[in-house]
Design a protein around this motif. Structure first.
Motif, PDB file in Angstrom:
ATOM      1  N   LEU A 165      -9.402  -4.540  -1.984  1.00 33.34           N
ATOM      2  CA  LEU A 165      -8.626  -4.377  -0.692  1.00 33.34           C
ATOM      3  C   LEU A 165      -8.076  -3.043  -1.052  1.00 33.34           C
ATOM      4  O   LEU A 165      -7.562  -2.682  -2.135  1.00 33.34           O
ATOM      5  CB  LEU A 165      -7.799  -5.599  -0.656  1.00 33.34           C
ATOM      6  N   TYR A 166      -7.812  -2.081   0.109  1.00 29.99           N
ATOM      7  CA  TYR A 166      -6.978  -1.103  -0.103  1.00 29.99           C
ATOM      8  C   TYR A 166      -5.931  -0.768   0.888  1.00 29.99           C
ATOM      9  O   TYR A 166      -5.684  -1.652   2.036  1.00 29.99           O
ATOM     10  CB  TYR A 166      -7.920   0.182   0.487  1.00 29.99           C
ATOM     11  N   LEU A 167      -4.963   0.085   0.691  1.00 29.69           N
ATOM     12  CA  LEU A 167      -3.963   0.547   1.710  1.00 29.69           C
ATOM     13  C   LEU A 167      -3.700   1.903   1.558  1.00 29.69           C
ATOM     14  O   LEU A 167      -3.075   2.503   0.531  1.00 29.69           O
ATOM     15  CB  LEU A 167      -2.578  -0.497   1.312  1.00 29.69           C
ATOM     16  N   GLN A 168      -4.091   2.525   2.660  1.00 30.03           N
ATOM     17  CA  GLN A 168      -3.910   4.214   2.758  1.00 30.03           C
ATOM     18  C   GLN A 168      -2.505   4.267   3.308  1.00 30.03           C
ATOM     19  O   GLN A 168      -2.273   3.660   4.088  1.00 30.03           O
ATOM     20  CB  GLN A 168      -4.796   4.772   3.139  1.00 30.03           C
ATOM     21  N   MET A 169      -1.591   5.063   2.436  1.00 29.51           N
ATOM     22  CA  MET A 169      -0.345   5.038   3.077  1.00 29.51           C
ATOM     23  C   MET A 169      -0.133   6.674   3.193  1.00 29.51           C
ATOM     24  O   MET A 169      -0.194   7.553   2.197  1.00 29.51           O
ATOM     25  CB  MET A 169       0.546   4.434   2.189  1.00 29.51           C
ATOM     26  N   SER A 170       0.294   7.180   4.408  1.00 29.50           N
ATOM     27  CA  SER A 170       0.611   8.339   4.647  1.00 29.50           C
ATOM     28  C   SER A 170       1.841   8.589   5.230  1.00 29.50           C
ATOM     29  O   SER A 170       2.616   7.735   5.587  1.00 29.50           O
ATOM     30  CB  SER A 170      -0.574   9.011   5.740  1.00 29.50           C
ATOM     31  N   SER A 171       2.312  10.025   5.541  1.00 29.41           N
ATOM     32  CA  SER A 171       3.785  10.177   6.062  1.00 29.41           C
ATOM     33  C   SER A 171       4.799   9.120   5.281  1.00 29.41           C
ATOM     34  O   SER A 171       5.426   8.850   5.966  1.00 29.41           O
ATOM     35  CB  SER A 171       3.834  10.194   7.561  1.00 29.41           C
ATOM     36  N   LEU A 172       4.600   9.162   3.908  1.00 31.17           N
ATOM     37  CA  LEU A 172       5.407   8.120   3.340  1.00 31.17           C
ATOM     38  C   LEU A 172       7.004   8.944   3.560  1.00 31.17           C
ATOM     39  O   LEU A 172       7.449   9.879   3.431  1.00 31.17           O
ATOM     40  CB  LEU A 172       5.253   8.107   1.752  1.00 31.17           C
ATOM     41  N   LYS A 173       8.127   7.667   3.542  1.00 29.17           N
ATOM     42  CA  LYS A 173       9.494   7.877   3.773  1.00 29.17           C
ATOM     43  C   LYS A 173      10.105   7.037   2.591  1.00 29.17           C
ATOM     44  O   LYS A 173       9.672   6.109   1.957  1.00 29.17           O
ATOM     45  CB  LYS A 173       9.986   7.197   5.108  1.00 29.17           C
ATOM     46  N   PRO A 174      11.239   7.469   2.127  1.00 31.90           N
ATOM     47  CA  PRO A 174      12.203   7.126   1.043  1.00 31.90           C
ATOM     48  C   PRO A 174      12.058   5.361   1.161  1.00 31.90           C
ATOM     49  O   PRO A 174      12.100   4.654   0.353  1.00 31.90           O
ATOM     50  CB  PRO A 174      13.432   7.757   1.189  1.00 31.90           C
ATOM     51  N   GLU A 175      12.264   4.850   2.601  1.00 29.55           N
ATOM     52  CA  GLU A 175      12.562   3.432   2.854  1.00 29.55           C
ATOM     53  C   GLU A 175      11.212   2.876   2.697  1.00 29.55           C
ATOM     54  O   GLU A 175      11.209   1.688   2.678  1.00 29.55           O
ATOM     55  CB  GLU A 175      12.969   3.221   4.343  1.00 29.55           C
ATOM     56  N   ASP A 176      10.074   3.553   2.223  1.00 30.08           N
ATOM     57  CA  ASP A 176       8.871   3.012   1.901  1.00 30.08           C
ATOM     58  C   ASP A 176       9.015   2.411   0.409  1.00 30.08           C
ATOM     59  O   ASP A 176       7.864   1.695  -0.006  1.00 30.08           O
ATOM     60  CB  ASP A 176       7.600   3.666   2.329  1.00 30.08           C
ATOM     61  N   THR A 177       9.874   2.835  -0.279  1.00 32.78           N
ATOM     62  CA  THR A 177      10.082   2.483  -1.705  1.00 32.78           C
ATOM     63  C   THR A 177       9.848   1.148  -1.866  1.00 32.78           C
ATOM     64  O   THR A 177      11.068   0.193  -1.270  1.00 32.78           O
ATOM     65  CB  THR A 177      11.276   3.142  -2.285  1.00 32.78           C
TER      66      THR A 177
END
Length: 125
Positions: A79-91
């Motif tokens: 399973l994958y999760l591609q994360m882009s345009s990451l923000k500090p609140e994604d921590t």
């Protein structure tokens, strides 16, 4: 039964990208609906994304829609999760989860019966 191991977390600057992977044991990965959840310090574990057994149905939390993409490769039991345009609140610590066997895709944490150990994602501002 299925065992899940996440990888790919790390430290990234705001605006950057990361791809998480979740390797599943066993030969029945395609029998499980899968999801990603995350938990920030002092907060409840929350839904991020989910995908059906075939990959034909996908759901996202509003907070990640348009920035994250969930996918799966049943031939590779991954399973994958591609994360882009990451923000500090994604921590958060990111967990993959499996529902099944033959579970319908779901967004509620309580619907998942197998969990990985988690991988830390830290987004600096």
């Amino acid at each position: 039964q299925v065992q899940l191991v996440e990888s790919g977390g790390g430290l990234v600057q705001a605006g950057g990208s990361l791809r998480l992977s979740c390797a599943a044991s066993g030969r029945t990965f395609s029998s499980y609906s899968m999801g990603w959840f995350r938990q920030a310090p002092g907060k409840e574990r929350e839904f991020v994304a989910a995908i059906s057994r075939s990959g034909g149905s996908i759901y996202y939390a509003d907070s990640v829609k348009g920035r994250f993409a969930i996918s799966r490769d049943n031939a590779k039991n991954t399973l994958y999760l591609q994360m882009s345009s990451l923000k500090p609140e994604d921590t958060a610590v990111y967990y993959c989860a499996a529902r099944g066997p033959l579970g319908v895709v779901a967004t509620a944490r309580s619907e998942y019966n197998y969990w990985g150990q988690g991988t830390q994602v830290t987004v600096s501002s």
